[in-house]
Write a protein that holds these residues in place. Structure first.
Motif, PDB file in Angstrom:
ATOM      1  N   SER A   1       9.800  42.731 -28.164  1.00  0.00           N
ATOM      2  CA  SER A   1       9.532  41.309 -28.388  1.00  0.00           C
ATOM      3  C   SER A   1       8.329  40.900 -27.557  1.00  0.00           C
ATOM      4  O   SER A   1       7.901  41.647 -26.659  1.00  0.00           O
ATOM      5  N   VAL A   2       7.792  39.731 -27.839  1.00  0.00           N
ATOM      6  CA  VAL A   2       6.633  39.245 -27.095  1.00  0.00           C
ATOM      7  C   VAL A   2       6.974  39.110 -25.617  1.00  0.00           C
ATOM      8  O   VAL A   2       6.255  39.601 -24.740  1.00  0.00           O
ATOM      9  N   GLY A   3       8.081  38.445 -25.332  1.00  0.00           N
ATOM     10  CA  GLY A   3       8.466  38.259 -23.943  1.00  0.00           C
ATOM     11  C   GLY A   3       8.710  39.562 -23.215  1.00  0.00           C
ATOM     12  O   GLY A   3       8.363  39.717 -22.035  1.00  0.00           O
ATOM     13  N   GLN A   4       9.308  40.516 -23.914  1.00  0.00           N
ATOM     14  CA  GLN A   4       9.595  41.821 -23.292  1.00  0.00           C
ATOM     15  C   GLN A   4       8.305  42.571 -22.957  1.00  0.00           C
ATOM     16  O   GLN A   4       8.166  43.139 -21.870  1.00  0.00           O
ATOM     17  N   VAL A   5       7.318  42.570 -23.881  1.00  0.00           N
ATOM     18  CA  VAL A   5       6.069  43.283 -23.620  1.00  0.00           C
ATOM     19  C   VAL A   5       5.301  42.612 -22.486  1.00  0.00           C
ATOM     20  O   VAL A   5       4.740  43.283 -21.614  1.00  0.00           O
ATOM     21  N   VAL A   6       5.270  41.293 -22.481  1.00  0.00           N
ATOM     22  CA  VAL A   6       4.599  40.580 -21.401  1.00  0.00           C
ATOM     23  C   VAL A   6       5.245  40.923 -20.059  1.00  0.00           C
ATOM     24  O   VAL A   6       4.557  41.196 -19.065  1.00  0.00           O
ATOM     25  N   ALA A   7       6.568  40.946 -20.004  1.00  0.00           N
ATOM     26  CA  ALA A   7       7.258  41.303 -18.762  1.00  0.00           C
ATOM     27  C   ALA A   7       6.963  42.748 -18.372  1.00  0.00           C
ATOM     28  O   ALA A   7       6.806  43.071 -17.179  1.00  0.00           O
ATOM     29  N   LEU A   8       6.875  43.624 -19.368  1.00  0.00           N
ATOM     30  CA  LEU A   8       6.578  45.021 -19.112  1.00  0.00           C
ATOM     31  C   LEU A   8       5.183  45.187 -18.515  1.00  0.00           C
ATOM     32  O   LEU A   8       5.008  45.850 -17.480  1.00  0.00           O
ATOM     33  N   THR A   9       4.171  44.610 -19.152  1.00  0.00           N
ATOM     34  CA  THR A   9       2.804  44.772 -18.641  1.00  0.00           C
ATOM     35  C   THR A   9       2.638  44.123 -17.272  1.00  0.00           C
ATOM     36  O   THR A   9       1.989  44.685 -16.387  1.00  0.00           O
ATOM     37  N   ASN A  10       3.244  42.963 -17.077  1.00  0.00           N
ATOM     38  CA  ASN A  10       3.177  42.332 -15.757  1.00  0.00           C
ATOM     39  C   ASN A  10       3.879  43.186 -14.707  1.00  0.00           C
ATOM     40  O   ASN A  10       3.386  43.343 -13.576  1.00  0.00           O
ATOM     41  N   GLY A  11       5.017  43.771 -15.062  1.00  0.00           N
ATOM     42  CA  GLY A  11       5.750  44.605 -14.120  1.00  0.00           C
ATOM     43  C   GLY A  11       4.991  45.873 -13.761  1.00  0.00           C
ATOM     44  O   GLY A  11       5.007  46.320 -12.611  1.00  0.00           O
ATOM     45  N   LEU A  12       4.324  46.455 -14.749  1.00  0.00           N
ATOM     46  CA  LEU A  12       3.533  47.645 -14.472  1.00  0.00           C
ATOM     47  C   LEU A  12       2.373  47.334 -13.532  1.00  0.00           C
ATOM     48  O   LEU A  12       2.065  48.105 -12.629  1.00  0.00           O
ATOM     49  N   GLN A  13       1.722  46.198 -13.761  1.00  0.00           N
ATOM     50  CA  GLN A  13       0.620  45.830 -12.873  1.00  0.00           C
ATOM     51  C   GLN A  13       1.113  45.603 -11.446  1.00  0.00           C
ATOM     52  O   GLN A  13       0.435  45.966 -10.482  1.00  0.00           O
ATOM     53  N   LYS A  14       2.280  45.029 -11.299  1.00  0.00           N
ATOM     54  CA  LYS A  14       2.840  44.811  -9.954  1.00  0.00           C
ATOM     55  C   LYS A  14       3.108  46.137  -9.240  1.00  0.00           C
ATOM     56  O   LYS A  14       3.097  46.208  -8.008  1.00  0.00           O
TER      57      LYS A  14
ATOM     58  N   ARG B   1     -10.112  43.287  -9.285  1.00  0.00           N
ATOM     59  CA  ARG B   1      -9.626  42.508  -8.141  1.00  0.00           C
ATOM     60  C   ARG B   1      -8.197  42.009  -8.346  1.00  0.00           C
ATOM     61  O   ARG B   1      -7.653  41.311  -7.494  1.00  0.00           O
ATOM     62  N   GLY B   2      -7.604  42.351  -9.465  1.00  0.00           N
ATOM     63  CA  GLY B   2      -6.252  41.906  -9.767  1.00  0.00           C
ATOM     64  C   GLY B   2      -6.160  41.505 -11.227  1.00  0.00           C
ATOM     65  O   GLY B   2      -6.931  40.664 -11.693  1.00  0.00           O
ATOM     66  N   ALA B   3      -5.236  42.120 -11.944  1.00  0.00           N
ATOM     67  CA  ALA B   3      -5.089  41.830 -13.367  1.00  0.00           C
ATOM     68  C   ALA B   3      -4.402  40.483 -13.549  1.00  0.00           C
ATOM     69  O   ALA B   3      -3.328  40.255 -12.978  1.00  0.00           O
ATOM     70  N   PRO B   4      -4.982  39.587 -14.342  1.00  0.00           N
ATOM     71  CA  PRO B   4      -4.324  38.296 -14.591  1.00  0.00           C
ATOM     72  C   PRO B   4      -2.960  38.512 -15.247  1.00  0.00           C
ATOM     73  O   PRO B   4      -2.821  39.349 -16.147  1.00  0.00           O
ATOM     74  N   ALA B   5      -1.958  37.783 -14.805  1.00  0.00           N
ATOM     75  CA  ALA B   5      -0.634  37.910 -15.409  1.00  0.00           C
ATOM     76  C   ALA B   5      -0.650  37.369 -16.822  1.00  0.00           C
ATOM     77  O   ALA B   5      -1.260  36.324 -17.106  1.00  0.00           O
ATOM     78  N   ALA B   6      -0.010  38.086 -17.728  1.00  0.00           N
ATOM     79  CA  ALA B   6       0.131  37.597 -19.101  1.00  0.00           C
ATOM     80  C   ALA B   6       1.220  36.526 -19.143  1.00  0.00           C
ATOM     81  O   ALA B   6       2.114  36.499 -18.295  1.00  0.00           O
ATOM     82  N   SER B   7       1.134  35.659 -20.139  1.00  0.00           N
ATOM     83  CA  SER B   7       2.100  34.569 -20.297  1.00  0.00           C
ATOM     84  C   SER B   7       2.764  34.682 -21.655  1.00  0.00           C
ATOM     85  O   SER B   7       2.082  34.696 -22.692  1.00  0.00           O
TER      86      SER B   7
END
Length: 455
Positions: free
Chosen positions: A141-154, A424-430
């Motif tokens: 889902s959209v929310g799941q992929v956004v959480a995934l990419t944000n989590g990987l960047q963290k 310098r830091g990947a912007p968080a997806a929304s």
């Protein structure tokens, strides 16, 4: 790219590949799934401004070539990032393995067995990976992929990740369950409109960026001169080099408009093969003059338009390199032609290293080392990741891969990250923003227009 992927929770680390931009995981693979650019994938669920150039891209070709002498130009941020890395961290930047899970914290026995760490986040941190690549099994889902990419960047706070996928549209649409179903390259090419090619790439890039994906393994720059080609076919813009060149150039600019890295594939040209490089080793018998006329023009056009990355092909091209090694392992092709002759200063990605076409002569460790020595910067989806990683690390410690050569590749990767605004830091997806971008009315109208032939 076209490696094979196993199990249902795949998370691939970084750029993609041969048959369509991404690789597939090694091991227990499902036959219906192709690696990142493979044409068949059971889980896809899909039917069907000027580019920002980095200093390393804008500098013209030099007599020595980037891989023959000096390293690419460095900005202050790139120089500081490189200086702060250990040898292990530098080696990790080169790799993009397949990981398993739909969240960064998903516990997977497959990750444990392959990497000695249970979750995607722990694998990223353990090996200091340069990036990840997403497959349909990572997409719910959209929310799941956004959480995934944000989590990987963290999980990679020091040097943000390149997060890539094979979203060529059409046959190869890894994010197709969520994104606008744009027609593939053949239909875009049939419109004869460079404006539409650029618009589709821009819209595709906008949707990917909204999900937290910053690199696409597209466009396909192969010229489909062989109607029996089992890998390229409708994934190409057409069979005329001049026309394909124009469409590829426009697509590269469109991705840059969206601030998403583009990857031209598969160098030196996969358009005249009758063997699938996922399962065999194709041989292209073009003469050097035929290569210049048929295969080279779209890659020249992509480079002139500021393409961020070029993906190698697992094909033997005897008139360009008589050694019998595939292009992915060929210094005369990757360094001699792509770097020195065509003047490409960006990132060279291998196609998926779990494909049989690149594993015919050497084991998984030697394949990775030889790819770096040939000129590759990004090692996509090695079949046996620990073996490949340790082989490159050992080669770097022994001097077989020199410090200068390793720093060249890491510099190119860091420069790409800087160019796409993530060093310098990947912007968080929304998730909220992504929901307004994906499958927007404007994008659906654009897709419909292309499907009507541009009318």
């Amino acid at each position: 790219m076209v490696g094979r992927i196993g199990m249902a929770g795949v998370l691939v680390a970084a750029l993609a590949a041969c048959g369509g931009g991404g690789g597939e995981a090694a091991g227990a693979a499902r036959p219906a799934e192709r690696s990142s650019d493979g044409a068949r994938t059971a889980a896809t669920g899909t039917a069907g401004t000027t580019p920002a150039q980095t200093p390393a891209q804008t500098a013209g070709p030099t007599s020595g070539g980037a891989a023959q002498g000096r390293a690419p130009a460095q900005s202050g941020d790139v120089r500081r990032a490189l200086a702060g890395m250990s040898l292990e961290e530098k080696v990790g930047q080169l790799f993009m393995p397949v990981l398993y899970g739909t969240t960064a914290g998903t516990v997977s026995g497959e990750n444990q067995a392959r990497y000695g760490a249970q979750t995607p986040a722990k694998v990223v941190a353990r090996y200091h990976l340069g990036g990840v690549i997403l497959f349909p099994a990572n997409v719910k889902s959209v929310g799941q992929v956004v959480a995934l990419t944000n989590g990987l960047q963290k999980a990679s706070p020091e040097v943000p990740l390149l997060i890539g996928t094979d979203q060529e549209n059409g046959l190869v649409s890894r994010m197709g369950a969520l994104m606008t179903p744009f027609p593939g390259a053949a239909q875009v090419g049939a419109t004869r409109s460079t404006a539409l090619s650029r618009a589709v790439a821009r819209a595709t890039g906008d949707e990917l960026r909204a999900l937290g994906v910053n690199l696409d393994f597209a466009p396909v720059a192969d010229v489909n001169v062989n109607p029996k080609n089992p890998v390229i076919g409708k994934r190409a813009f057409g069979d005329d080099p001049a026309h394909v060149s124009r469409m590829v150039s426009a697509a590269v600019k469109g991705f840059a408009d969206a601030n998403v890295a583009a990857t031209a594939k598969h160098f030196p040209g996969h358009g005249d093969t009758d063997v699938d490089s996922h399962t065999g080793l194709p041989v292209i018998k073009h003469t050097r003059a035929q290569w210049e006329r048929l295969d080279a023009p779209p890659f020249r056009a992509a480079i002139a338009s500021g393409v961020d990355a070029v993906m190698s092909a697992h094909i033997v091209f005897p008139k360009l390199d008589p050694s019998g090694d595939p292009a992915t392992l060929s210094k005369p092709i990757l360094t001699g032609l792509l770097r020195d002759k065509l003047g490409f200063k960006g990132v060279i990605s291998t196609d998926a290293l779990n494909m049989e076409g690149v594993r015919k002569k050497y084991d998984d460790g030697e394949v990775a080392v030889r790819a770096v020595l040939a000129g590759a910067d990004l090692l996509l989806m090695p079949n046996d990741f620990p073996k490949a990683y340790n082989a490159v690390l050992t080669a770097a410690k022994s001097g077989r891969i020199s410090k200068q050569r390793l720093d060249q590749s890491v510099t190119r990767l860091l420069t790409l990250k800087q160019a796409r605004g993530i060093l310098r830091g990947a912007p968080a997806a929304s998730a909220a923003k992504a929901a307004g971008v994906l499958r927007s009315a404007e994008h659906r109208r654009l897709a419909a227009r292309v499907a009507r032939g541009g009318r």
